[in-house]
Design a protein around this motif. Structure first.
Motif, PDB file in Angstrom:
ATOM      1  N   GLN A  94       0.841  -1.200   0.000  1.00 53.18           N
ATOM      2  CA  GLN A  94       0.000   0.000   0.000  1.00 53.18           C
ATOM      3  C   GLN A  94       0.875   1.247   0.000  1.00 53.18           C
ATOM      4  OE1 GLN A  94      -2.150   1.980   3.473  1.00 53.18           O
ATOM      5  NE2 GLN A  94      -3.797   0.721   2.615  1.00 53.18           N
ATOM      6  N   PRO A  95       0.656   2.185  -0.918  1.00 57.35           N
ATOM      7  CA  PRO A  95       1.437   3.433  -0.891  1.00 57.35           C
ATOM      8  C   PRO A  95       0.978   4.311   0.262  1.00 57.35           C
ATOM      9  CG  PRO A  95      -0.216   3.511  -2.627  1.00 57.35           C
ATOM     10  CD  PRO A  95      -0.267   2.123  -2.065  1.00 57.35           C
ATOM     11  N   ASN A  96       1.902   4.690   1.127  1.00 57.62           N
ATOM     12  CA  ASN A  96       1.555   5.531   2.268  1.00 57.62           C
ATOM     13  C   ASN A  96       2.827   5.975   2.975  1.00 57.62           C
ATOM     14  OD1 ASN A  96      -0.424   6.817   3.956  1.00 57.62           O
ATOM     15  ND2 ASN A  96      -1.747   5.033   3.620  1.00 57.62           N
ATOM     16  N   ALA A  97       2.686   6.841   3.965  1.00 59.77           N
ATOM     17  CA  ALA A  97       3.841   7.341   4.707  1.00 59.77           C
ATOM     18  C   ALA A  97       3.357   7.997   5.988  1.00 59.77           C
ATOM     19  CB  ALA A  97       4.629   8.344   3.867  1.00 59.77           C
ATOM     20  N   PHE A  98       4.251   8.079   6.974  1.00 60.18           N
ATOM     21  CA  PHE A  98       3.951   8.827   8.194  1.00 60.18           C
ATOM     22  C   PHE A  98       5.244   9.317   8.820  1.00 60.18           C
ATOM     23  CE2 PHE A  98       4.271   4.425   9.888  1.00 60.18           C
ATOM     24  CZ  PHE A  98       5.173   4.610  10.924  1.00 60.18           C
ATOM     25  N   ALA A  99       5.098  10.271   9.737  1.00 55.51           N
ATOM     26  CA  ALA A  99       6.226  10.769  10.524  1.00 55.51           C
ATOM     27  C   ALA A  99       5.917  10.522  11.987  1.00 55.51           C
ATOM     28  CB  ALA A  99       6.450  12.257  10.265  1.00 55.51           C
ATOM     29  N   THR A 100       6.952  10.364  12.784  1.00 56.03           N
ATOM     30  CA  THR A 100       6.774  10.144  14.212  1.00 56.03           C
ATOM     31  C   THR A 100       7.976  10.727  14.944  1.00 56.03           C
ATOM     32  OG1 THR A 100       6.300   8.479  15.908  1.00 56.03           O
ATOM     33  CG2 THR A 100       7.867   7.856  14.185  1.00 56.03           C
ATOM     34  N   GLY A 101       7.879  10.794  16.264  1.00 56.67           N
ATOM     35  CA  GLY A 101       8.970  11.338  17.060  1.00 56.67           C
ATOM     36  C   GLY A 101       8.495  12.450  17.970  1.00 56.67           C
ATOM     37  N   ARG A 102       9.154  12.602  19.119  1.00 57.90           N
ATOM     38  CA  ARG A 102       8.698  13.570  20.112  1.00 57.90           C
ATOM     39  C   ARG A 102       9.103  15.002  19.783  1.00 57.90           C
ATOM     40  NH1 ARG A 102      12.719  10.435  22.479  1.00 57.90           N
ATOM     41  NH2 ARG A 102      14.585  11.552  23.219  1.00 57.90           N
ATOM     42  N   ASN A 103      10.114  15.203  18.940  1.00 56.43           N
ATOM     43  CA  ASN A 103      10.537  16.546  18.535  1.00 56.43           C
ATOM     44  C   ASN A 103      11.404  16.432  17.290  1.00 56.43           C
ATOM     45  OD1 ASN A 103      13.232  15.850  19.397  1.00 56.43           O
ATOM     46  ND2 ASN A 103      12.656  16.394  21.501  1.00 56.43           N
ATOM     47  N   PRO A 104      11.736  17.559  16.644  1.00 57.15           N
ATOM     48  CA  PRO A 104      12.521  17.486  15.405  1.00 57.15           C
ATOM     49  C   PRO A 104      13.882  16.815  15.554  1.00 57.15           C
ATOM     50  CG  PRO A 104      11.462  19.628  15.580  1.00 57.15           C
ATOM     51  CD  PRO A 104      11.220  18.927  16.892  1.00 57.15           C
ATOM     52  N   SER A 105      14.442  16.839  16.746  1.00 52.99           N
ATOM     53  CA  SER A 105      15.758  16.209  16.953  1.00 52.99           C
ATOM     54  C   SER A 105      15.652  14.705  17.160  1.00 52.99           C
ATOM     55  CB  SER A 105      16.466  16.844  18.164  1.00 52.99           C
ATOM     56  OG  SER A 105      16.706  18.215  17.932  1.00 52.99           O
ATOM     57  N   ASN A 106      14.442  14.210  17.408  1.00 58.40           N
ATOM     58  CA  ASN A 106      14.222  12.774  17.619  1.00 58.40           C
ATOM     59  C   ASN A 106      13.032  12.328  16.773  1.00 58.40           C
ATOM     60  OD1 ASN A 106      16.030  12.007  20.169  1.00 58.40           O
ATOM     61  ND2 ASN A 106      15.140  14.031  20.531  1.00 58.40           N
ATOM     62  N   ALA A 107      13.174  12.494  15.463  1.00 55.70           N
ATOM     63  CA  ALA A 107      12.059  12.236  14.554  1.00 55.70           C
ATOM     64  C   ALA A 107      12.438  11.178  13.530  1.00 55.70           C
ATOM     65  CB  ALA A 107      11.652  13.524  13.843  1.00 55.70           C
ATOM     66  N   ALA A 108      11.411  10.619  12.929  1.00 57.07           N
ATOM     67  CA  ALA A 108      11.615   9.610  11.889  1.00 57.07           C
ATOM     68  C   ALA A 108      10.543   9.775  10.816  1.00 57.07           C
ATOM     69  CB  ALA A 108      11.551   8.200  12.472  1.00 57.07           C
ATOM     70  N   VAL A 109      10.934   9.503   9.580  1.00 56.91           N
ATOM     71  CA  VAL A 109      10.007   9.471   8.452  1.00 56.91           C
ATOM     72  C   VAL A 109       9.978   8.040   7.937  1.00 56.91           C
ATOM     73  CG1 VAL A 109       9.582  10.238   6.092  1.00 56.91           C
ATOM     74  CG2 VAL A 109      10.391  11.871   7.801  1.00 56.91           C
ATOM     75  N   ALA A 110       8.782   7.485   7.816  1.00 58.50           N
ATOM     76  CA  ALA A 110       8.628   6.115   7.337  1.00 58.50           C
ATOM     77  C   ALA A 110       7.766   6.115   6.084  1.00 58.50           C
ATOM     78  CB  ALA A 110       7.991   5.237   8.415  1.00 58.50           C
ATOM     79  N   VAL A 111       8.240   5.458   5.040  1.00 55.01           N
ATOM     80  CA  VAL A 111       7.473   5.331   3.797  1.00 55.01           C
ATOM     81  C   VAL A 111       7.332   3.849   3.471  1.00 55.01           C
ATOM     82  CG1 VAL A 111       8.363   7.533   2.962  1.00 55.01           C
ATOM     83  CG2 VAL A 111       9.482   5.428   2.259  1.00 55.01           C
ATOM     84  N   THR A 112       6.304   3.514   2.730  1.00 48.32           N
ATOM     85  CA  THR A 112       6.081   2.116   2.378  1.00 48.32           C
ATOM     86  C   THR A 112       6.772   1.774   1.069  1.00 48.32           C
ATOM     87  OG1 THR A 112       4.055   2.522   1.105  1.00 48.32           O
ATOM     88  CG2 THR A 112       3.821   2.238   3.501  1.00 48.32           C
ATOM     89  N   ALA A 113       7.027   0.473   0.883  1.00 48.17           N
ATOM     90  CA  ALA A 113       7.609   0.015  -0.378  1.00 48.17           C
ATOM     91  C   ALA A 113       6.679   0.328  -1.543  1.00 48.17           C
ATOM     92  CB  ALA A 113       7.882  -1.489  -0.302  1.00 48.17           C
ATOM     93  N   GLY A 114       5.370   0.254  -1.291  1.00 50.35           N
ATOM     94  CA  GLY A 114       4.409   0.581  -2.331  1.00 50.35           C
ATOM     95  C   GLY A 114       4.494   2.027  -2.769  1.00 50.35           C
ATOM     96  N   LEU A 115       4.796   2.925  -1.849  1.00 53.76           N
ATOM     97  CA  LEU A 115       4.940   4.340  -2.199  1.00 53.76           C
ATOM     98  C   LEU A 115       6.147   4.542  -3.114  1.00 53.76           C
ATOM     99  CD1 LEU A 115       3.588   7.121  -1.280  1.00 53.76           C
ATOM    100  CD2 LEU A 115       5.684   7.433   0.032  1.00 53.76           C
ATOM    101  N   ILE A 116       7.262   3.887  -2.793  1.00 54.76           N
ATOM    102  CA  ILE A 116       8.471   4.010  -3.605  1.00 54.76           C
ATOM    103  C   ILE A 116       8.223   3.506  -5.018  1.00 54.76           C
ATOM    104  CG2 ILE A 116      10.864   3.245  -3.846  1.00 54.76           C
ATOM    105  CD1 ILE A 116      10.549   5.125  -1.553  1.00 54.76           C
ATOM    106  N   ARG A 117       7.509   2.398  -5.132  1.00 52.46           N
ATOM    107  CA  ARG A 117       7.274   1.807  -6.449  1.00 52.46           C
ATOM    108  C   ARG A 117       6.250   2.576  -7.270  1.00 52.46           C
ATOM    109  NH1 ARG A 117       7.741  -3.317  -3.570  1.00 52.46           N
ATOM    110  NH2 ARG A 117       5.473  -3.351  -3.266  1.00 52.46           N
ATOM    111  N   THR A 118       5.329   3.251  -6.593  1.00 49.31           N
ATOM    112  CA  THR A 118       4.188   3.845  -7.278  1.00 49.31           C
ATOM    113  C   THR A 118       4.439   5.261  -7.770  1.00 49.31           C
ATOM    114  OG1 THR A 118       2.666   2.518  -5.944  1.00 49.31           O
ATOM    115  CG2 THR A 118       1.747   4.450  -7.034  1.00 49.31           C
ATOM    116  N   LEU A 119       5.093   6.085  -6.964  1.00 47.80           N
ATOM    117  CA  LEU A 119       5.150   7.509  -7.257  1.00 47.80           C
ATOM    118  C   LEU A 119       6.391   7.896  -8.044  1.00 47.80           C
ATOM    119  CD1 LEU A 119       3.986   9.203  -3.942  1.00 47.80           C
ATOM    120  CD2 LEU A 119       2.611   8.335  -5.837  1.00 47.80           C
TER     121      LEU A 119
END
Length: 317
Positions: A94-119
Motif C-alpha cells: 500500500q502506498p503511504n507514509a507517516f512521521a513520528t517522534g517527540r521533537n525534530p531532533s528525535n524524529a523519523a520518516v517512514a514510507v512504504t515500499a508501495g509508495l516508492i514503487r508507485t510515485l
C-alpha cells in the motif's frame, strides 16, 4: 488560525478528561485524572516513535540505499531547516507514509515500499515534504498526546460505572450515557485536531518541496492505492491510522464525521489554489518512479546525490 484551533481543541480534550475525573471523584478525582493523564502522556511522548515503528515492522534505511530515499529526505530536511530525521521503510504494497517522534531532533520518516514503487520522484518529494512539515510543526507530539487522551477518556468512562461518586452525581442513566458519549466526544476532538494539522502540513510541505501540485498528485495516487490495497499492520493497529498521510484503513473519500483525515479532494483543491497563488502550472513528471527497494539496510550501491538527472533540477528546488 490552525494553531489557535488546535490549542482550543487540546483544551477541550483536557477539560473533558478532568470533567470525567470530577464526576467520578469530585475535585480530588479531577486532580488525579490530570496527574494520570500527564504521566501517561510523558511515557507515550517519550516512546511513541519506537512503539509505532515496531508496530509496522519498519526497517531503517541507510545513506547508501539503492532507492536514493535517504538522500532525498536529507535534501528536503535541509530545505525545511530541520535536523536529518531517521528514515524507515515499511514492507507493504500500500502506498503511504507517516512521521513520528517527540521533537525534530528525535524524529523519523517512514514510507512504504508501495509508495516508492508507485510515485514518480516529484510526488515522492511532495509526500516526504508533507511529513517533514508535521515534524517541523510538532504535530507528531500533538497527535501522540491527543491519542493518549482519547484512550484514557474511554478507559475512565468505562470505569465510571463502578464508582459510586459518578452515580451519586449523575444517576445510573447519566453514568451509562457518559460511558458512551465521552469516548465519542474525545474521538471527535482527536479527529478535528488531526484534520486541522493535515491541512497545515499540506501547505507547509508544498512550500518545502517547492510545488504544491506534486503533493496534490501524490495524494490522488495514494488514495487510489490505499482504497484497493490492504495494509495489514495498520488494520491490526487502527489507533495509528491518523498518522498516515492518507487513511490506510480504506476510509471513505468524503469528509465524514468520524474520518481521521480531510477528504482528499478537499486537500487537492486547497493545494491547487496554493499552486495558482505561487504561479505553478501542471507539468509532466520529469522522473520515473524510483526502482523497487532491495535490501535498503545493507545496500552499498551509491546513487547520484538526490537522484538528479543531467540538466534537470531536483524535486526539492
Amino acid at each position: 488560525m490552525g494553531y489557535f484551533k488546535t490549542a482550543l481543541l487540546m483544551a477541550a480534550m483536557t477539560a473533558l478528561f478532568m470533567g470525567i475525573g470530577y464526576l467520578m471523584g469530585g475535585s480530588g478525582g479531577a486532580l488525579i485524572a490530570l496527574i494520570v493523564a500527564a504521566l501517561m502522556n510523558v511515557f507515550t511522548w517519550w516512546n511513541s516513535d519506537k512503539m509505532v515503528l515496531r508496530m509496522h515492522n519498519a526497517q531503517p534505511v541507510t545513506p547508501n540505499d539503492r532507492m536514493g530515499l535517504h538522500s532525498l529526505v536529507a535534501e528536503l530536511a535541509q530545505n525545511a531547516g530541520l535536523p536529518m530525521p531517521a528514515v524507515y521503510l515499511i514492507n507493504t504494497d500500500q502506498p503511504n507514509a507517516f512521521a513520528t517522534g517527540r521533537n525534530p531532533s528525535n524524529a523519523a520518516v517512514a514510507v512504504t515500499a508501495g509508495l516508492i514503487r508507485t510515485l514518480p520522484r516529484e510526488e515522492l518529494a511532495g509526500v516526504i515534504a508533507h511529513e517533514l512539515a508535521h515534524i517541523r510543526n510538532h504535530d507528531t507530539a500533538i497527535m501522540t498526546v491527543t491519542a493518549t487522551f482519547a484512550g484514557a477518556i474511554s478507559m475512565l468512562a468505562n470505569f465510571a460505572l463502578f464508582f459510586g461518586g459518578s452515580r451519586e452525581r449523575m444517576g445510573l442513566l447519566g453514568t451509562i450515557a457518559m460511558m458512551f458519549l465521552a469516548p465519542i466526544a474525545a474521538a471527535l476532538v482527536q479527529m478535528a485536531i488531526s484534520r486541522t494539522r493535515e491541512y497545515a502540513a499540506d501547505r507547509a510541505g508544498a512550500e518545502i518541496c517547492g510545488n504544491p501540485l506534486w503533493l496534490a498528485s501524490a495524494l490522488v495516487h495514494i488514495q487510489q492505492g490505499a482504497a484497493r490495497i490492504d495494509n495489514v499492520a495498520a488494520e491490526r493497529n487502527p489507533a495509528t491510522a491518523h498518522m498516515f498521510i492518507i487513511n490506510p484503513l480504506h476510509g471513505g473519500g468524503r469528509d465524514k464525521l468520524f474520518s481521521t483525515h480531510p477528504a482528499t479532494e478537499n486537500r487537492v483543491a486547497a493545494l491547487k489554489e496554493l499552486a495558482a497563488q505561487m504561479g505553478r502550472q501542471p507539468a509532466r513528471a520529469s522522473y520515473a518512479p524510483a526502482p523497487a527497494p532491495q535490501e535498503p539496510t545493507t545496500s552499498t550501491t551509491r546513487v547520484p546525490r538526490s537522484g538528479k538527472r543531467a540538466g534537470r533540477p531536483g524535486p526539492w528546488t
